[in-house]
Design a protein around this motif. Structure first.
Motif, short mmCIF file in Angstrom:
data_model
loop_
_atom_site.label_atom_id
_atom_site.label_comp_id
_atom_site.label_asym_id
_atom_site.label_seq_id
_atom_site.Cartn_x
_atom_site.Cartn_y
_atom_site.Cartn_z
N ASN A 150 2.26 1.80 -3.28
CA ASN A 150 1.26 2.36 -4.18
C ASN A 150 1.11 3.85 -3.95
O ASN A 150 1.02 4.63 -4.90
CB ASN A 150 -0.09 1.69 -3.92
CG ASN A 150 -0.26 0.50 -4.83
OD1 ASN A 150 0.52 0.34 -5.77
ND2 ASN A 150 -1.24 -0.32 -4.55
N ARG A 161 1.85 6.75 -6.50
CA ARG A 161 0.83 7.72 -6.89
C ARG A 161 1.38 9.13 -6.71
O ARG A 161 1.23 9.98 -7.57
CB ARG A 161 -0.43 7.52 -6.04
CG ARG A 161 -1.68 7.56 -6.91
CD ARG A 161 -2.92 7.28 -6.11
NE ARG A 161 -2.94 5.94 -5.58
CZ ARG A 161 -3.39 5.64 -4.37
NH1 ARG A 161 -3.86 6.57 -3.57
NH2 ARG A 161 -3.39 4.39 -3.95
N ARG A 216 0.82 -1.21 0.00
CA ARG A 216 0.00 0.00 0.00
C ARG A 216 0.84 1.24 0.00
O ARG A 216 0.61 2.17 -0.77
CB ARG A 216 -0.92 0.00 1.21
CG ARG A 216 -2.34 -0.28 0.76
CD ARG A 216 -3.27 -0.20 1.88
NE ARG A 216 -3.16 1.09 2.59
CZ ARG A 216 -4.08 1.54 3.40
NH1 ARG A 216 -5.16 0.85 3.57
NH2 ARG A 216 -3.91 2.67 4.03
#
Ligand code: ADP
Length: 743
Positions: free
Chosen positions: A471, A475, A468
């Motif tokens: 990610n 991003r 996570r």
């Protein structure tokens, strides 16, 4: 009721309680053995109660036999139990014991050779007397086995370690107290009339054993204790009520029903029993729960709830909170610390600290810390108490001793490691339980299961968190990159706009420049045309004057006129050059190509310059390839080129001379004009053929040059598809100019 009877009641009840409950929960042979042993003590206890209250000698003999149903088996069962407890095996010996038990039992119940008569003692009850030979033999056996078993226990105690050592200690104490007291009951059989008051201690042995079972997991029978406590309490309460009713109520009732008092008492007891038994039992159960089992939990329910959140939660911090809180509330510990291997796998970090005073900082442990290294080798929970006892026996390795010290310092009672893939990934440090109880075998098993499961869940959660956060970083990176791109794009747009604006301005400036250039060319063209005519006319008239067409002229006048002529010539050349430049720039230069003898053309020009060379005392030579083919050229323009080159050569030469040659190499005609003049600096050579280009220092030699001649020459030669260039070895080393034309 006398003391002997009381000792019987107490021993009977406590032994009965323990026997029933151990047998109810028995899981191993060991438990059964202990249960049966307690039953035999119970027989003796209740037998004693009856003996102590019996006043018929014949019945007393009967009760003595009853009591000895148990007594016969006490030393035998005890020895067997000790053997089993210490894991000693000696089948034949045990078999012999049971055989002896059977023989004595038979003698006791079916013959008169064991117990056959009694005597009244202490003015209270009938004692079996005299001791028959069989009875004497049994006495010897009783003491021999009891002493032997205790020696065995003591030996076992000395070699045992950890909890086992403590268990043996309590076991030893319990039975020693029981047997020592109980043994005094033998004395009156041998006419040593000491009141067997010490018998009272017999009831202590189940209590001490109970304590050991409870506190030191002796035989893992904690639950048994719970049940037995309820039961014993129940029976004792009922017995107390009964005794109370019998002694007081019966007496009272006797006034009204002299013959039926006991019947009515029994009735009242029955009614009370019927009404009160269940609530009393529940009350006692709750009370014992509160006392012994306030820490109790239902394993299944607990494992169920743990499994549920361990398998569903993915958020690491939530998982940690749930996990540690569930541990604290289930095991009721004062403090709990949970350490987890951090992401870089270098340190174990405290992820959760419960119950530690505010501000306490538990150190993080490096992977190579002795504590961690020692912990990695223990695949099971470590109970500090047990370790401590092992340490007393020097059974702990130095590493473990160190580990023990550290855990002690941290006030830790239990340490449970978490393993994932055979690797230590975390650990739990528990302080003591709030109740002060030890961690039971069940606790340890449950914790081991939970820890294994948790290790997997934490690994999963860590992985999930990493993915996570990766990610999120990704991003953010993409967002940042997009923003940079946008900014760069905007900047580029801006720059583009500026460039476009600049280009537009440049185009406008260019157009303006072109306009100006055009105007300038037009001006030069007009000016030159206007100048050329009068200059040519002046030239004509001066020539005529010099030739004497208007009469003889004085020498001084000739001199002046010649100077005017030369200056006029220069002006004409300048005008001619300017005109040529303006023609070239306005692309109006026209060429009239005809086949011409280029060699002859050059020769003529050289000859025209003879006077000039002579005046400067310079040599001027001409060499010409005899087989020079005709070349297709604009002779007038080419003439200008050659004249300019020869003129320059003479102009920039002070001594020596100029050598002109025309040669032919294949399809190429080469004109070479070589002088011994001032030469040209290396750096100026590339700029020689540019407009208005003059080599700087030259202006001191020749101030009249315009720097246009070579520019015009290049343009003309290029229009003939030819090449023109100059060479010089440097200042003062002369120059050579070349023109190459293709036929
Ligand atoms: P200018 O009228 O000044 O002679 P040119 O275009 O004919 O103009 O020559 C350009 C410049 O080249 C001159 O000013 C001179 O400095 C240099 N130059 C030309 N020919 C020679 C030469 N033979 N020797 C030395 N310098 C030369």
């Amino acid at each position: 009721m006398n003391i002997f009877a009381l000792s019987g009641i107490l021993a009977g009840f406590t032994s009965f309680g323990m026997a029933v409950f151990v047998l109810l929960k028995a899981k191993q042979r060991l438990h059964y053995l202990w249960g049966i042993f307690c039953l035999s003590v119970m027989f003796w206890g209740f037998g004693v109660l009856m003996i102590a209250t019996e006043d018929d000698p014949a019945m007393a003999i009967f009760w003595w036999r009853v009591a000895y149903i148990g007594v016969v088996w006490i030393p035998l069962l005890f020895t067997h139990f000790v053997y089993k407890f210490l894991s000693l095996s000696h089948r034949t010996f045990i078999f012999i014991l049971y055989a002896l038990g059977a023989i004595f039992s038979y003698a006791n119940l079916n013959t008169d050779i064991f117990i056959n008569s009694v005597r009244f003692v202490f003015g209270q009850f009938y004692y079996s007397y005299p001791a028959t030979p069989a009875f004497q033999a049994f006495t010897v056996l009783f003491f021999a086995l009891t002493i032997y078993s205790h020696i065995k226990l003591f030996q076992g105690y000395r070699v045992a370690q950890g909890i086992k050592r403590l268990q043996i200690k309590y076991f030893f104490m319990a039975t020693l107290v029981g047997f020592a007291g109980g043994s005094t009951a033998y004395l009156p059989h041998y006419h040593i009339d000491i009141y067997p008051a010490l018998n009272l201690t017999v009831f202590l042995y189940p209590l001490i054993m109970g304590y050991a079972i409870f506190r030191y997991r002796l035989m893992d029978l904690k639950l048994v204790i719970k049940r037995s406590t309820v039961f014993v309490a129940l029976v004792l309460t009922l017995a107390a009520v009964y005794v109370f009713l019998v002694s007081f109520v019966t007496e009272y009732l006797q006034q009204f029903f002299p013959y039926r008092a006991l019947f009515f008492t029994g009735l009242i007891v029955s009614i009370l029993l019927a009404i009160g038994f269940e609530p009393l039992k529940r009350f006692l159960q709750r009370a014992t729960d509160r006392i012994f089992f306030k820490d109790e939990y239902d394993v299944e329910t607990y494992l169920d709830s743990v499994t549920k959140f361990l398998s569903t939660l993915l958020n690491l911090s939530k998982l940690i909170t749930e996990f540690t809180e569930s541990l604290v509330s289930t095991f009721k510990v004062k403090k709990l610390a949970f350490f987890l291997l951090e992401k870089k796998q270098r340190h174990f970090q405290a992820e959760s600290l419960i119950g530690f005073p505010e501000g306490v900082v538990l150190a993080t442990f490096h992977q190579r810390h002795t504590f961690i290294r020692a912990l990695s080798l223990h695949h099971a929970p470590i109970v500090l108490e047990e370790w401590k006892r092992q340490e007393e026996n020097m059974a702990l390795s130095r590493n473990d001793q160190q580990l023990l010290r550290m855990l002690e310092q941290l006030d830790v009672a239990l340490c449970v490691p978490l393993y994932f893939n055979e690797r230590l990934t975390g650990f739990l440090l528990f302080s003591e339980k709030k109740s002060g109880d030890v961690f039971t075998q069940k606790d340890l098993q449950v914790l081991q299961i939970v820890a294994n499961q948790a290790a997997i869940s934490f690994e999963n959660a860590l992985l999930y968190q990493e993915t996570r956060s990766f990610n999120v970083t990704l991003r953010e990176e993409v967002k940042r990159a997009t923003e940079t791109l946008k900014r760069v794009n905007l900047e580029l747009n801006d720059k583009n706009k500026q460039i476009r604006l600049f280009n537009r301005r440049l185009a406008a400036a260019n157009a303006q420049l072109q306009e100006l250039d055009k105007a300038k060319s037009e001006f030069i063209s007009i000016a030159s045309h206007q100048l050329r005519t009068p200059l040519t006319i002046i030239k004509g008239y001066i020539s005529m004057l010099l030739e004497g067409s208007f009469g003889e002229i004085e020498e001084t006048e000739r001199d002046a006129l010649e100077k005017v002529y030369v200056s006029n010539e220069r002006l004409i050349k300048l005008v001619e050059d300017l005109l040529n430049v303006s023609r070239i720039e306005s692309k109006k230069m026209e060429y009239d190509m005809t086949k011409v003898d280029f060699g002859a053309l050059v020769q003529n020009i050289v000859e025209e310059f003879h006077d000039v060379a002579e005046k400067k005392h310079l040599t001027l030579s001409m060499q010409r390839d005899p087989e020079l083919p005709f070349a297709k050229i604009d002779s007038e323009k080419m003439r200008q080129v050659v004249m300019n080159l020869v003129d320059n050569a003479l102009k920039y030469t002070e001594s020596g001379g100029v050598a002109v040659s025309v040669s032919c190499q294949g399809k190429k005609v080469m004109l070479k004009i070589q002088d011994t003049g001032i030469g040209i600096p290396h750096k100026d050579i590339p700029r020689l053929f540019e407009k208005f280009s003059r080599v700087h220092f030259v202006s001191s030699v020749n101030t009249e040059g315009t720097g246009l001649g070579l520019f015009v020459a290049r343009k003309i030669v290029e229009a003939h598809n030819g090449k023109i260039w100059g060479e010089s070895k440097g200042i003062g080393k002369g120059s050579t100019f070349f023109v190459e034309l293709t036929l």
